[in-house]
Write a protein that holds these residues in place. Sequence first.
Motif, short mmCIF file in Angstrom:
data_model
loop_
_atom_site.label_atom_id
_atom_site.label_comp_id
_atom_site.label_asym_id
_atom_site.label_seq_id
_atom_site.Cartn_x
_atom_site.Cartn_y
_atom_site.Cartn_z
N LEU A 45 0.67 -1.16 -0.14
CA LEU A 45 0.15 0.04 0.13
C LEU A 45 0.91 1.31 -0.04
O LEU A 45 0.38 2.27 -0.52
CB LEU A 45 -0.83 0.01 1.16
CG LEU A 45 -1.99 -1.14 1.09
CD1 LEU A 45 -2.66 -1.11 2.55
CD2 LEU A 45 -3.14 -0.74 0.04
N LYS A 46 1.86 1.07 0.60
CA LYS A 46 2.91 2.32 0.73
C LYS A 46 3.87 2.49 -0.49
O LYS A 46 3.79 3.83 -1.15
CB LYS A 46 3.74 2.41 1.97
CG LYS A 46 4.39 3.48 2.15
CD LYS A 46 5.32 3.20 3.46
CE LYS A 46 6.43 4.55 3.71
NZ LYS A 46 7.23 4.30 4.89
N ASN A 47 4.40 1.46 -0.96
CA ASN A 47 5.14 1.51 -2.15
C ASN A 47 4.89 1.07 -3.27
O ASN A 47 5.82 1.22 -4.28
CB ASN A 47 6.64 0.98 -1.41
CG ASN A 47 7.41 1.58 -0.25
OD1 ASN A 47 7.17 2.79 0.03
ND2 ASN A 47 7.90 0.61 0.63
N GLY A 48 3.79 0.56 -3.27
CA GLY A 48 3.45 -0.34 -4.63
C GLY A 48 4.06 -1.76 -4.74
O GLY A 48 4.89 -2.24 -3.87
N TYR A 49 3.98 -2.10 -6.08
CA TYR A 49 4.75 -3.49 -6.42
C TYR A 49 6.26 -3.26 -6.53
O TYR A 49 6.49 -2.13 -6.98
CB TYR A 49 4.04 -4.16 -7.55
CG TYR A 49 2.62 -4.33 -7.74
CD1 TYR A 49 2.05 -5.14 -6.65
CD2 TYR A 49 1.69 -3.57 -8.70
CE1 TYR A 49 0.61 -5.40 -6.75
CE2 TYR A 49 0.28 -3.74 -8.65
CZ TYR A 49 -0.25 -4.68 -7.69
OH TYR A 49 -1.51 -4.95 -7.45
N THR A 50 6.74 -4.34 -6.01
CA THR A 50 8.28 -4.42 -6.05
C THR A 50 9.12 -5.59 -6.55
O THR A 50 8.15 -6.89 -6.53
CB THR A 50 8.57 -4.08 -4.39
OG1 THR A 50 10.23 -4.02 -4.33
CG2 THR A 50 8.24 -5.13 -3.64
#
Length: 293
Positions: A45-50
């Motif tokens: 939710l904070k950084n998106g997909y990684t």
Amino acid sequence: MIQESLSDKLLKCVFYLILVLFSVYCLIPFISVLASSFATEGEILKNGYTFFPKEFSLQAYKLIFEDNTIFRAYGVTTFVTLAGTTLSMIFTSAMAYAISVKSVKYRNKIAFFVYFTMLFHGGLVASYLLISKYLGMKDSIWVLIIPSMISAWNMFLLRNFFATIDESLAESAKMDGANDAYILFRIILPVSLPALATIGLFYALSYWNNWFSALLYINDPHKFPLQYLIQRIMNNLDYINEVSADVNIPNFVPPAITVRLATTIVTIGPIIFLYPFLQKYFVKGLMVGAVKG
């Protein structure tokens, strides 16, 4: 031996480079989904997909594999896929061969009736009444196989491939006393491996991804296929998200996104292993139906 010129070598290198780049382009989303499924919900939710999760977590997979229900669903789906694909290939091949033989008297009329089903359908209500009430197949594992055993589209593709096979093969076998069943299974099918591999893959993917039939006809939880079970899990997570949003539970983040990513990996993983075994037939099989039948 013809020696390649410098321009041909350069062109070949360009083609290989394009193929490598395209392969990487196709793999990037899958790698991102796989890596993100091991991240925490908060990080997504904070950084998106990684590609490299900072907070490694197995929470999504623990939620999916919390009991033996998922393994039972795997068994149901595996049985449906193997048995359904085998039966579908047998009946589809037999019917395709029958209407590809010019000596069969009513083959054009039979082909028309099959083609008619591709244009017109009785509808969902009629199908439900026929299968559940008159055939008595509700809550049976065979309801996931028998109603979709023959695909008209796949049958016509296979018929077109059979039509390209030299008729002298069957004629010479008949002169030696072979019947139609022997000709089909010992002569026609062995020379049709590209078409069979392609059609078989279509059937396997269809059975593996089928969940709507279970929604209509299966009430016994022990007979839930994998895709339908995953669908129920996702619906429960959506309900949890709605409840948590209304109640506002502090420090609680439902693992909705990570579970979706994890279910993607869980459901597509086994079926991917079919492709390496069928690859040598698949390219040639893509031409199925490209000729006039």
